[in-house]
Design an enzyme around this catalytic site. Structure first.
Site, PDB file in Angstrom:
ATOM      1  N   CYS A 148      41.988  38.199  33.275  1.00 25.50           N
ATOM      2  CA  CYS A 148      42.002  37.406  34.257  1.00 25.50           C
ATOM      3  C   CYS A 148      40.708  37.125  35.105  1.00 25.50           C
ATOM      4  O   CYS A 148      40.126  35.901  35.309  1.00 25.50           O
ATOM      5  CB  CYS A 148      42.916  37.768  35.587  1.00 25.50           C
ATOM      6  SG  CYS A 148      42.367  39.516  36.415  1.00 25.50           S
ATOM      7  N   HIS A 285      43.277  41.080  41.053  1.00 25.57           N
ATOM      8  CA  HIS A 285      43.306  39.956  40.387  1.00 25.57           C
ATOM      9  C   HIS A 285      42.341  38.696  40.393  1.00 25.57           C
ATOM     10  O   HIS A 285      42.072  38.404  41.430  1.00 25.57           O
ATOM     11  CB  HIS A 285      45.023  39.227  40.514  1.00 25.57           C
ATOM     12  CG  HIS A 285      45.178  38.207  39.379  1.00 25.57           C
ATOM     13  ND1 HIS A 285      45.273  38.520  38.067  1.00 25.57           N
ATOM     14  CD2 HIS A 285      45.899  37.075  39.684  1.00 25.57           C
ATOM     15  CE1 HIS A 285      45.670  37.327  37.490  1.00 25.57           C
ATOM     16  NE2 HIS A 285      45.839  36.524  38.387  1.00 25.57           N
ATOM     17  N   ASN A 305      46.176  29.965  38.403  1.00 24.65           N
ATOM     18  CA  ASN A 305      46.464  31.244  37.701  1.00 24.65           C
ATOM     19  C   ASN A 305      46.328  31.252  36.233  1.00 24.65           C
ATOM     20  O   ASN A 305      46.183  30.302  35.745  1.00 24.65           O
ATOM     21  CB  ASN A 305      47.910  31.888  38.188  1.00 24.65           C
ATOM     22  CG  ASN A 305      47.945  33.458  38.000  1.00 24.65           C
ATOM     23  OD1 ASN A 305      46.896  34.000  37.635  1.00 24.65           O
ATOM     24  ND2 ASN A 305      48.940  34.029  38.372  1.00 24.65           N
TER      25      ASN A 305
END
Length: 337
Positions: A148, A285, A305
């Site tokens: 990520c 994240h 995302n």
């Protein structure tokens, strides 16, 4: 106000992980339909193409995780009293334990950021979204790799490059994954460390087509300085906690922002505006903030995302502005190319 909730779930032994291919080819609309009725485990397996055999050890373990997830959803949705509130339910992660989910997807490292001390933003539009200007690349899927941090950094770079007048182009996440030696590839990394590496070395990011994503770390492929690509000239990283209006101005002026958040409850997210269930104390994240909207009753950040379009709002999550929900303002980076 920061709201912290403790989820009590049964965590069983971590076993064989679900293949990442199982997370593809299911639309967010199909995922939501699963929550329109009482879902049994068989319907879930059929919808998300799960291949484990009935009555096997893995089947029994996944079924228990699935049951734990449905119990979490009842708790999470008990706070959703507003029509715009976040909705939680069955999605592609519902047969993962919370430990597996964290190990696979929540691998960003949160370095300390300096408190923002610049001027307050003035005259901001009520709504601003870089997608409206065609400056945001499509949602990507990191699959079963803790990358990520690389997706967040590359997303910011390719948007800022386009804002500067270049054609919007998907750049190589795999190049950052393989070559950012101060990070740990699929085992996690820091957006600040990645940007430090890019800024110090002047490495040029090449197009995704030249260095495609493999969802695993490989040997770094070096390119000559004469090779075409996009280099980072500078970046800044700030803590905007208590100053989210200034953060809105930073986004509108500089482009999409790379941020590190607490996404522990996102395993169950379906859509709507998150207002509860996460704090800024467990940042784990990395995401890309592409806009904001203050025109409704609940102002919110628009966040891209890297879990594919089957998750959330077609790959996006909305987070309430104010109160530093999910630690959205704790570690925010703007990039200059």
């Amino acid at each position: 106000m920061r709201v912290r909730q403790v989820f009590t779930v049964v965590i069983l032994a971590v076993g064989t992980l679900v293949s990442p291919e199982c997370y593809q080819n299911v639309s967010s609309g199909e995922a939501r339909k699963l929550n329109d009725f009482t879902v049994d485990f068989g319907s879930f397996r059929e919808k998300f193409h799960r291949k484990y055999e009935v009555s096997s050890e893995e089947f029994n373990r996944r079924q228990q995780y699935f049951q734990n997830a449905t119990q979490r959803h009842t708790f999470l949705n008990s706070f959703s009293t507003d029509p715009q509130s976040a909705e939680y339910g069955i999605n592609q992660f519902s047969d993962l334990s919370q430990e597996e989910f964290k190990d696979l997807y929540l691998r960003a490292v949160n370095d300390r950021a300096s408190l923002f001390s610049g001027p307050s933003a003035e005259g901001l539009p009520a709504k601003f979204d870089w997608r409206d200007k065609a400056m945001v690349a499509p949602v990507q899927n990191q699959l079963a790799c803790g990358s990520c941090w690389a997706f967040s950094v590359v997303g910011a770079i390719q948007s800022v490059h386009a804002i500067g007048g270049a054609q919007l182009e998907q750049l190589s996440v795999q190049q950052v994954l393989d070559c950012s030696y101060n990070n740990a590839g699929c085992n996690g990394g820091s957006t600040s460390q990645a940007l430090n590496w890019l800024n110090r070395t002047r490495v040029k990011l090449v197009p995704h087509s030249e260095y495609p994503y493999k969802a695993k770390m490989g040997i770094c492929h070096f390119f000559s300085q004469s090779h075409a690509g996009v280099a980072v000239k500078n970046f800044n990283t700030y803590d905007f906690s208590g100053q989210e209006e200034a953060m809105m101005g930073h986004l509108a002026e500089n482009g999409p922002l790379a941020a590190i958040v607490d996404a522990i409850s996102w395993q169950d997210y379906l859509g709507g505006i998150i207002q509860h269930h996460c704090s800024s104390h467990r940042a784990n994240h990395a995401v890309l903030i592409v806009g904001y909207d203050t025109t409704g009753d609940i102002p919110y950040w628009i966040v891209q995302n890297s879990w594919g379009t089957s998750w959330g709002n077609a790959g996006y999550v909305y987070i309430k502005i104010g109160g530093n929900i999910c630690g959205i303002a704790d570690h925010v980076a703007a990039v200059f190319v």
